[in-house]
Design a protein around this motif. Structure first.
Motif, PDB file in Angstrom:
ATOM      1  N   LEU A   1       0.824  -1.202   0.000  1.00 46.83           N
ATOM      2  CA  LEU A   1       0.000   0.000   0.000  1.00 46.83           C
ATOM      3  C   LEU A   1       0.861   1.256   0.000  1.00 46.83           C
ATOM      4  O   LEU A   1       0.520   2.244  -0.659  1.00 46.83           O
ATOM      5  CB  LEU A   1      -0.935  -0.017   1.222  1.00 46.83           C
ATOM      6  N   TYR A   2       1.985   1.251   0.726  1.00 47.60           N
ATOM      7  CA  TYR A   2       2.806   2.459   0.754  1.00 47.60           C
ATOM      8  C   TYR A   2       3.389   2.788  -0.624  1.00 47.60           C
ATOM      9  O   TYR A   2       3.609   3.951  -0.941  1.00 47.60           O
ATOM     10  CB  TYR A   2       3.923   2.345   1.808  1.00 47.60           C
ATOM     11  N   GLN A   3       3.618   1.745  -1.468  1.00 48.06           N
ATOM     12  CA  GLN A   3       4.112   2.002  -2.822  1.00 48.06           C
ATOM     13  C   GLN A   3       3.058   2.747  -3.642  1.00 48.06           C
ATOM     14  O   GLN A   3       3.379   3.679  -4.388  1.00 48.06           O
ATOM     15  CB  GLN A   3       4.456   0.682  -3.519  1.00 48.06           C
TER      16      GLN A   3
ATOM     17  N   ARG B   1       1.139   8.041  -5.806  1.00 50.44           N
ATOM     18  CA  ARG B   1       0.112   9.082  -5.846  1.00 50.44           C
ATOM     19  C   ARG B   1       0.693  10.424  -5.399  1.00 50.44           C
ATOM     20  O   ARG B   1       0.394  11.471  -5.978  1.00 50.44           O
ATOM     21  CB  ARG B   1      -1.074   8.685  -4.952  1.00 50.44           C
ATOM     22  N   ILE B   2       1.513  10.388  -4.360  1.00 51.17           N
ATOM     23  CA  ILE B   2       2.145  11.621  -3.885  1.00 51.17           C
ATOM     24  C   ILE B   2       3.104  12.167  -4.942  1.00 51.17           C
ATOM     25  O   ILE B   2       3.161  13.380  -5.194  1.00 51.17           O
ATOM     26  CB  ILE B   2       2.882  11.380  -2.554  1.00 51.17           C
ATOM     27  N   ALA B   3       3.862  11.267  -5.582  1.00 56.19           N
ATOM     28  CA  ALA B   3       4.802  11.691  -6.616  1.00 56.19           C
ATOM     29  C   ALA B   3       4.072  12.344  -7.795  1.00 56.19           C
ATOM     30  O   ALA B   3       4.528  13.342  -8.360  1.00 56.19           O
ATOM     31  CB  ALA B   3       5.628  10.502  -7.104  1.00 56.19           C
ATOM     32  N   ARG B   4       2.935  11.768  -8.171  1.00 55.76           N
ATOM     33  CA  ARG B   4       2.149  12.363  -9.261  1.00 55.76           C
ATOM     34  C   ARG B   4       1.603  13.733  -8.850  1.00 55.76           C
ATOM     35  O   ARG B   4       1.496  14.647  -9.665  1.00 55.76           O
ATOM     36  CB  ARG B   4       1.001  11.425  -9.648  1.00 55.76           C
ATOM     37  N   MET B   5       1.255  13.852  -7.558  1.00 53.69           N
ATOM     38  CA  MET B   5       0.793  15.132  -7.024  1.00 53.69           C
ATOM     39  C   MET B   5       1.901  16.185  -7.149  1.00 53.69           C
ATOM     40  O   MET B   5       1.665  17.332  -7.535  1.00 53.69           O
ATOM     41  CB  MET B   5       0.392  14.948  -5.558  1.00 53.69           C
ATOM     42  N   ILE B   6       3.121  15.761  -6.822  1.00 56.80           N
ATOM     43  CA  ILE B   6       4.271  16.660  -6.929  1.00 56.80           C
ATOM     44  C   ILE B   6       4.487  17.071  -8.380  1.00 56.80           C
ATOM     45  O   ILE B   6       4.685  18.254  -8.686  1.00 56.80           O
ATOM     46  CB  ILE B   6       5.538  15.985  -6.370  1.00 56.80           C
TER      47      ILE B   6
ATOM     48  N   LEU C   1      -2.310  14.545   3.843  1.00 61.16           N
ATOM     49  CA  LEU C   1      -2.201  13.498   2.834  1.00 61.16           C
ATOM     50  C   LEU C   1      -3.015  12.278   3.245  1.00 61.16           C
ATOM     51  O   LEU C   1      -3.665  11.649   2.405  1.00 61.16           O
ATOM     52  CB  LEU C   1      -0.727  13.109   2.637  1.00 61.16           C
ATOM     53  N   ALA C   2      -2.970  11.937   4.530  1.00 67.11           N
ATOM     54  CA  ALA C   2      -3.735  10.786   5.011  1.00 67.11           C
ATOM     55  C   ALA C   2      -5.231  10.999   4.779  1.00 67.11           C
ATOM     56  O   ALA C   2      -5.953  10.085   4.369  1.00 67.11           O
ATOM     57  CB  ALA C   2      -3.453  10.553   6.491  1.00 67.11           C
ATOM     58  N   GLU C   3      -5.703  12.224   5.007  1.00 62.24           N
ATOM     59  CA  GLU C   3      -7.119  12.524   4.805  1.00 62.24           C
ATOM     60  C   GLU C   3      -7.481  12.499   3.317  1.00 62.24           C
ATOM     61  O   GLU C   3      -8.510  11.948   2.923  1.00 62.24           O
ATOM     62  CB  GLU C   3      -7.450  13.890   5.410  1.00 62.24           C
TER      63      GLU C   3
ATOM     64  N   LYS D   1      11.148   3.798 -10.381  1.00 61.70           N
ATOM     65  CA  LYS D   1      11.923   3.733  -9.148  1.00 61.70           C
ATOM     66  C   LYS D   1      11.012   3.744  -7.932  1.00 61.70           C
ATOM     67  O   LYS D   1      11.262   3.078  -6.936  1.00 61.70           O
ATOM     68  CB  LYS D   1      12.912   4.906  -9.078  1.00 61.70           C
ATOM     69  N   ILE D   2       9.939   4.522  -8.023  1.00 62.23           N
ATOM     70  CA  ILE D   2       9.032   4.618  -6.890  1.00 62.23           C
ATOM     71  C   ILE D   2       8.327   3.299  -6.660  1.00 62.23           C
ATOM     72  O   ILE D   2       8.057   2.906  -5.535  1.00 62.23           O
ATOM     73  CB  ILE D   2       8.002   5.741  -7.118  1.00 62.23           C
ATOM     74  N   SER D   3       8.008   2.580  -7.741  1.00 68.19           N
ATOM     75  CA  SER D   3       7.279   1.322  -7.600  1.00 68.19           C
ATOM     76  C   SER D   3       8.190   0.171  -7.169  1.00 68.19           C
ATOM     77  O   SER D   3       7.717  -0.897  -6.817  1.00 68.19           O
ATOM     78  CB  SER D   3       6.590   0.953  -8.920  1.00 68.19           C
ATOM     79  N   ALA D   4       9.522   0.391  -7.204  1.00 70.04           N
ATOM     80  CA  ALA D   4      10.441  -0.663  -6.770  1.00 70.04           C
ATOM     81  C   ALA D   4      10.198  -0.965  -5.291  1.00 70.04           C
ATOM     82  O   ALA D   4       9.996  -0.068  -4.479  1.00 70.04           O
ATOM     83  CB  ALA D   4      11.886  -0.226  -6.992  1.00 70.04           C
TER      84      ALA D   4
END
Length: 256
Positions: A16-18, A23-28, A45-47, A91-94
């Motif tokens: 789940l953290y991946q 999602r956070i990276a796409r937000m950035i 972010l949690a909300e 890299k993020i999905s690794a």
């Protein structure tokens, strides 16, 4: 406020953290050219993503490990310059291994029940072994929490006290995953052992007392309380550890 974000679900074998990290990276990436945009806090972010704060913390650690963000105490999550034109989602999905809070959740599910079983089957010899483990923990003074043999032996002894080989193998596997987890090691960079070890040793004394009384309910609750305390303390100690000394000193000077 933007549109509501649908609750995230596990996809295939991904952690789940991946998913949250991507999602956070796409937000950035989507806000890279917006000078007025700020990175939301972990709570925000949690909300927005409808996940727990521990999952967000794991995602942020994963992004830190990839050099995309840095957490700077009161400044919050700071986006770092990205080489190239876009974020490398591969890299993020690794997989950086199991998240530390994911591991603790699994340990809570398994070890609390194991403690209850162990209470019904405890021998005087078992109790003596557990006492020795706590004694060893009290003499482990490594400030980085790298030396936790007494702690591990304590929990493995309880697993063996159940007399169930499958439970023993599960508990051992969870500890092996913890030892090999890059995420766990990254989190522990911010932990100051002397500030958390006394609480954890006290928890072990409470577990031992319940086992000595052969009280399954008390043993279950004591083990569950201990693992929840570890999770809570890791969150809080991580936040304390992220405050740079110079920032704290500067704030102290302003208050004088």
């Amino acid at each position: 406020m933007g549109a509501a974000v649908p609750a995230l679900r596990l996809q295939g074998q991904q952690r789940l953290y991946q998913i949250v990290a991507r999602r956070i990276a796409r937000m950035i990436e989507a806000n890279a050219k917006n000078p007025d945009w700020r990175m939301p806090s972990e709570r925000e972010l949690a909300e927005q993503l409808e996940v727990s704060r521990p999952v967000v913390r794991e995602a942020v650690i994963a992004l830190e490990m990839r050099g995309l963000v840095e957490v700077k105490g009161r400044a919050g999550i700071v986006v770092l310059p990205v080489r190239g034109n876009q974020v490398n989602f591969d890299k993020i999905s690794a997989d950086a291994g199991p998240g530390p809070f994911e591991l603790l959740e699994a340990r809570l599910a398994v070890e609390a029940s194991a403690a209850a079983m162990a209470a019904e089957r405890a021998t005087n010899y078992d109790i003596a072994v557990l006492e020795d483990c706590i004694g060893q923990m009290e003499h482990e003074t490594d400030v980085t929490l790298n030396n936790e043999k007494g702690d591990r032996d304590f929990h493995m002894t309880i697993a063996r006290m159940t007399g169930n080989a499958i439970i023993v193998s599960i508990v051992e596997a969870l500890w092996v995953q913890r030892d090999e987890s890059l995420m766990w090691k990254k989190l522990h960079e911010h932990i100051h052992a002397p500030s958390v070890r006394p609480l954890w040793i006290g928890d072990h004394h409470a577990i031992l007392t319940a086992l000595r009384l052969r009280n399954p309910d008390a043993a279950y609750k004591a083990m569950a309380r201990h693992i929840r305390n570890v999770s809570n303390e890791l969150m809080e100690a991580d936040e304390r550890g992220r405050f740079a000394p110079e920032v704290v000193q500067a704030d102290d000077l302003k208050r004088r």
